[in-house]
Write a protein that holds these residues in place. Structure first.
Motif, mmCIF file in Angstrom:
data_model
loop_
_atom_site.group_PDB
_atom_site.id
_atom_site.type_symbol
_atom_site.label_atom_id
_atom_site.label_comp_id
_atom_site.label_asym_id
_atom_site.label_seq_id
_atom_site.Cartn_x
_atom_site.Cartn_y
_atom_site.Cartn_z
ATOM 1 N N ALA A 88 36.840 -26.486 77.700
ATOM 2 C CA ALA A 88 35.648 -27.106 77.116
ATOM 3 C C ALA A 88 34.559 -27.329 78.160
ATOM 4 C CB ALA A 88 36.021 -28.430 76.442
ATOM 5 N N ILE A 89 34.954 -27.807 79.351
ATOM 6 C CA ILE A 89 33.929 -28.127 80.346
ATOM 7 C C ILE A 89 33.395 -26.891 81.052
ATOM 8 C CG2 ILE A 89 34.718 -30.484 80.692
ATOM 9 C CD1 ILE A 89 36.147 -29.636 83.190
ATOM 10 N N CYS A 90 33.958 -25.717 80.776
ATOM 11 C CA CYS A 90 33.272 -24.486 81.193
ATOM 12 C C CYS A 90 31.889 -24.439 80.550
ATOM 13 C CB CYS A 90 34.076 -23.255 80.763
ATOM 14 S SG CYS A 90 35.419 -22.816 81.861
ATOM 15 N N TYR B 257 34.658 -33.003 71.335
ATOM 16 C CA TYR B 257 35.971 -32.336 71.364
ATOM 17 C C TYR B 257 36.876 -32.974 72.416
ATOM 18 C CZ TYR B 257 39.521 -28.720 71.992
ATOM 19 O OH TYR B 257 40.719 -28.050 72.104
ATOM 20 N N ILE B 258 36.350 -33.206 73.618
ATOM 21 C CA ILE B 258 37.161 -33.796 74.686
ATOM 22 C C ILE B 258 37.652 -35.185 74.282
ATOM 23 C CG2 ILE B 258 37.118 -34.661 77.056
ATOM 24 C CD1 ILE B 258 35.141 -32.436 77.726
ATOM 25 N N ALA B 259 36.774 -35.992 73.700
ATOM 26 C CA ALA B 259 37.157 -37.340 73.287
ATOM 27 C C ALA B 259 38.187 -37.311 72.165
ATOM 28 C CB ALA B 259 35.929 -38.119 72.848
ATOM 29 N N GLU B 260 38.125 -36.304 71.307
ATOM 30 C CA GLU B 260 39.021 -36.252 70.151
ATOM 31 C C GLU B 260 40.408 -35.721 70.496
ATOM 32 O OE1 GLU B 260 35.823 -35.799 66.480
ATOM 33 O OE2 GLU B 260 36.835 -34.015 67.229
ATOM 34 N N ILE B 261 40.559 -35.010 71.604
ATOM 35 C CA ILE B 261 41.881 -34.471 71.937
ATOM 36 C C ILE B 261 42.599 -35.300 72.998
ATOM 37 C CG2 ILE B 261 41.178 -32.109 71.363
ATOM 38 C CD1 ILE B 261 41.130 -31.560 74.418
ATOM 39 N N THR B 262 41.883 -36.152 73.718
ATOM 40 C CA THR B 262 42.506 -36.894 74.811
ATOM 41 C C THR B 262 42.978 -38.267 74.357
ATOM 42 O OG1 THR B 262 40.294 -37.610 75.475
ATOM 43 C CG2 THR B 262 41.228 -35.756 76.656
ATOM 44 N N ILE C 111 43.354 -22.625 73.010
ATOM 45 C CA ILE C 111 43.367 -24.079 72.872
ATOM 46 C C ILE C 111 43.348 -24.462 71.392
ATOM 47 C CG2 ILE C 111 42.224 -24.362 75.088
ATOM 48 C CD1 ILE C 111 39.647 -25.059 73.599
ATOM 49 N N PRO C 112 43.851 -25.643 71.059
ATOM 50 C CA PRO C 112 43.909 -26.060 69.646
ATOM 51 C C PRO C 112 42.590 -26.637 69.147
ATOM 52 C CG PRO C 112 44.905 -27.730 71.024
ATOM 53 C CD PRO C 112 44.533 -26.604 71.948
ATOM 54 N N GLU C 113 42.492 -26.718 67.833
ATOM 55 C CA GLU C 113 41.356 -27.382 67.198
ATOM 56 C C GLU C 113 41.521 -28.893 67.327
ATOM 57 O OE1 GLU C 113 38.306 -28.183 66.251
ATOM 58 O OE2 GLU C 113 38.224 -26.235 65.242
ATOM 59 N N SER C 114 40.444 -29.619 67.163
ATOM 60 C CA SER C 114 40.491 -31.081 67.229
ATOM 61 C C SER C 114 41.307 -31.636 66.066
ATOM 62 C CB SER C 114 39.073 -31.645 67.161
ATOM 63 O OG SER C 114 39.090 -32.997 66.786
ATOM 64 N N PRO C 115 42.301 -32.499 66.345
ATOM 65 C CA PRO C 115 43.085 -33.089 65.249
ATOM 66 C C PRO C 115 42.240 -33.964 64.334
ATOM 67 C CG PRO C 115 43.620 -34.132 67.344
ATOM 68 C CD PRO C 115 42.778 -32.941 67.661
ATOM 69 N N ARG C 116 41.212 -34.606 64.847
ATOM 70 C CA ARG C 116 40.364 -35.442 64.005
ATOM 71 C C ARG C 116 39.559 -34.598 63.023
ATOM 72 N NH1 ARG C 116 40.103 -40.794 65.500
ATOM 73 N NH2 ARG C 116 41.133 -41.262 67.477
ATOM 74 N N SER D 145 49.967 -39.521 78.133
ATOM 75 C CA SER D 145 49.537 -38.945 79.402
ATOM 76 C C SER D 145 48.850 -37.615 79.136
ATOM 77 C CB SER D 145 50.745 -38.750 80.328
ATOM 78 O OG SER D 145 51.703 -37.897 79.714
ATOM 79 N N ALA D 146 48.278 -37.084 80.194
ATOM 80 C CA ALA D 146 47.570 -35.808 80.088
ATOM 81 C C ALA D 146 48.584 -34.673 80.152
ATOM 82 C CB ALA D 146 46.546 -35.684 81.211
ATOM 83 N N THR D 147 48.886 -34.084 79.028
ATOM 84 C CA THR D 147 49.812 -32.948 78.982
ATOM 85 C C THR D 147 49.101 -31.686 79.437
ATOM 86 O OG1 THR D 147 49.213 -32.429 76.694
ATOM 87 C CG2 THR D 147 51.017 -34.010 77.036
ATOM 88 N N PRO D 148 49.856 -30.627 79.773
ATOM 89 C CA PRO D 148 49.219 -29.367 80.170
ATOM 90 C C PRO D 148 48.241 -28.830 79.130
ATOM 91 C CG PRO D 148 51.545 -29.328 80.744
ATOM 92 C CD PRO D 148 51.325 -30.586 79.960
ATOM 93 N N VAL D 149 48.552 -29.026 77.848
ATOM 94 C CA VAL D 149 47.660 -28.525 76.803
ATOM 95 C C VAL D 149 46.343 -29.291 76.805
ATOM 96 C CG1 VAL D 149 47.370 -28.172 74.318
ATOM 97 C CG2 VAL D 149 49.597 -27.782 75.381
ATOM 98 N N VAL D 150 46.418 -30.610 77.000
ATOM 99 C CA VAL D 150 45.192 -31.415 77.073
ATOM 100 C C VAL D 150 44.350 -31.002 78.275
ATOM 101 C CG1 VAL D 150 44.289 -33.742 77.476
ATOM 102 C CG2 VAL D 150 46.126 -33.394 75.826
ATOM 103 N N VAL D 151 44.995 -30.802 79.422
ATOM 104 C CA VAL D 151 44.273 -30.401 80.631
ATOM 105 C C VAL D 151 43.624 -29.035 80.441
ATOM 106 C CG1 VAL D 151 44.505 -29.825 83.077
ATOM 107 C CG2 VAL D 151 45.732 -31.797 82.143
ATOM 108 N N LEU D 152 44.378 -28.073 79.905
ATOM 109 C CA LEU D 152 43.828 -26.732 79.677
ATOM 110 C C LEU D 152 42.668 -26.781 78.701
ATOM 111 C CD1 LEU D 152 43.915 -23.628 79.922
ATOM 112 C CD2 LEU D 152 45.594 -23.632 78.048
ATOM 113 N N SER D 153 42.830 -27.524 77.619
ATOM 114 C CA SER D 153 41.776 -27.613 76.609
ATOM 115 C C SER D 153 40.508 -28.228 77.193
ATOM 116 C CB SER D 153 42.263 -28.441 75.413
ATOM 117 O OG SER D 153 43.409 -27.864 74.821
ATOM 118 N N THR D 154 40.685 -29.248 78.030
ATOM 119 C CA THR D 154 39.519 -29.887 78.653
ATOM 120 C C THR D 154 38.836 -28.943 79.626
ATOM 121 O OG1 THR D 154 40.587 -32.049 78.430
ATOM 122 C CG2 THR D 154 38.747 -31.885 79.966
ATOM 123 N N LEU D 155 39.622 -28.216 80.419
ATOM 124 C CA LEU D 155 39.039 -27.269 81.372
ATOM 125 C C LEU D 155 38.239 -26.187 80.653
ATOM 126 C CD1 LEU D 155 41.964 -26.828 83.933
ATOM 127 C CD2 LEU D 155 39.811 -28.038 84.271
#
Length: 413
Positions: free
Chosen positions: A55-57, A162-167, A220-225, A43-53
């Motif tokens: 990024a989409i800035c 980045y968004i695709a790699e963290i979600t 926000i974290p770096e991409s795990p990939r 699911s979308a955890t708070p960290v994923v949501v924050l990281s996406t927000l």
């Protein structure tokens, strides 16, 4: 790909992926279609949501840059006494910067990581906006616009990746679609705010989302990939656990990431001449052809010079710009829904037909203006043509070419 034409045609049929900007890159870099399964229950955890927000800035900033030229034109030309040619150069220099940046954007993202690439892109953008906002001469405008072009092309590559790699895979499409939505939001804000503030103030406003992203990137974290790609195994585990939650089991996903990264690294050594095979001819023609249609059908010209077109047709630039700002967002939302219901091919056909008819209406209007016949309807026809073009472009050619490329290209391409 034993039957490339069949596979390509299947890619144009209804699927669950909503429109994404440049998802051909996302698919190849993030492992969609790689053959390695991922958890479908994440699911979308708070960290994923924050990281996406955060990024989409950057995608909002991208839209601000695209939408800046049209509302800024009249004020900028009057203050700096620019000719039409000089202002046209100002608009075109963005593309020149983009060409330069496109030669190195992938290498930079792989070399320094996704977060640092986003930092670098926003630094280019902030420098560009400051140069534009405080310009006294045309040459400083050109330098600022050139810097924006480099920043934008870095941004356009790294943010969807980045968004695709963290979600998680099951929610990846929705998060990646947010890039296109925020891009359109930035464009609409420029059209709207540009009717009430000066071009210098508008440039400073456009720099705000860039600054917000730079600040947000610290949290926000770096991409795990990417961490797997460069061999930072401990950080990979820590980052993936942070993204998926403290109690999530990440062992299977981390193993898949490592396996896919190794496979992709081996196949990425294949040279460009590998593409010159008959089995790749059809998907390459489809993908490259759709991408080429975006600028060739005049999307950039309408976005950059809408105010000038309204002015030449004796239509209120303020009403025209506000109308463009209002119409963009609901059309993009409708595009996401209609793509899944009707498929890629019907929407692309409808999009190109509407765009061509709209351009014909605009051309007819100015043709009538030149003959001094029906001058009273010229402004109305131009307004209808530009609104129709905006609807047609947003509902199809704006985002769907990238979706189609993601579906007809295999990960080697």
């Amino acid at each position: 790909m034993e039957n490339p034409q069949q596979n390509s045609e299947e890619g144009l049929m209804p699927k669950s992926s909503p429109p994404q900007p440049n998802p051909a890159i996302v698919a190849n870099e993030a492992g969609q279609g790689s053959g390695f399964p991922e958890s479908d229950k994440s699911s979308a955890t708070p960290v994923v949501v924050l990281s996406t927000l955060v990024a989409i800035c950057g995608s909002f900033a991208y839209g601000c840059t695209i939408g800046y030229s049209s509302p800024a034109e009249s004020g900028m030309r009057a203050d700096l006494r620019l000719s039409v040619t000089q202002y046209s150069v100002f608009g075109s220099v963005l593309t020149v910067g983009g060409i330069i940046g496109s030669l190195v954007n992938g290498k930079i993202a792989d070399l320094v990581g996704r977060r640092r690439t986003m930092w670098l892109s926003e630094l280019f953008c902030i420098v560009g906006w400051l140069a534009v906002a405080f310009s006294k001469h045309a040459w400083s405008l050109y330098l600022g616009r050139f810097s924006l072009g480099i920043g934008l092309v870095l941004m356009a590559y790294v943010i969807p990746v980045y968004i695709a790699e963290i979600t998680p895979k099951n929610i990846r499409g929705a998060f990646t679609a947010a890039f296109q939505f925020l891009l359109t939001s930035g464009l609409s804000v420029m059209y709207l705010v540009g009717t009430v503030v000066s071009w210098r103030a508008l440039a400073l406003i456009a720099a705000v989302p860039c600054l917000l992203q730079i600040i947000g990137l610290f949290f926000i974290p770096e991409s795990p990939r990417w961490l797997a790609k460069v061999g930072r195994e401990k950080e990979l585990e820590t980052t993936l656990q942070r993204l998926r939650g403290k109690n999530a089991d990440i062992s299977m996903e981390s193993a898949h990431i490592r396996e896919y990264t190794q496979t992709f690294e081996m196949d990425s050594k294949v040279g460009i001449f590998y593409l010159f095979q008959r089995k790749y001819a059809y998907p390459l023609v489809v993908g490259v052809g759709l991408s080429a249609m975006q600028p060739l059908l005049g999307a950039t010209a309408i976005q950059y010079y809408a105010s000038y077109i309204f002015s030449e047709a004796d239509f209120s630039t303020k009403i025209g710009s506000i109308s463009l700002a209002i119409i963009q967002l609901p059309v993009i939302g409708a595009s996401v829904l209609l793509t899944d219901r009707f498929g890629r091919r019907p929407l692309l056909l409808a999009s190109t037909i509407v765009m061509c008819l709209s351009l014909a209406i605009i051309a007819t209007a100015f043709g009538l203006q030149g003959t001094h016949r029906w001058n009273e309807v010229t402004s109305v026809l131009v307004y209808v043509g530009i609104m129709g073009f905006s609807v047609g472009y947003s509902i199809g050619l704006s985002g769907l070419p990238g979706v189609v490329m993601a579906e007809v290209y295999d990960y080697v391409i």
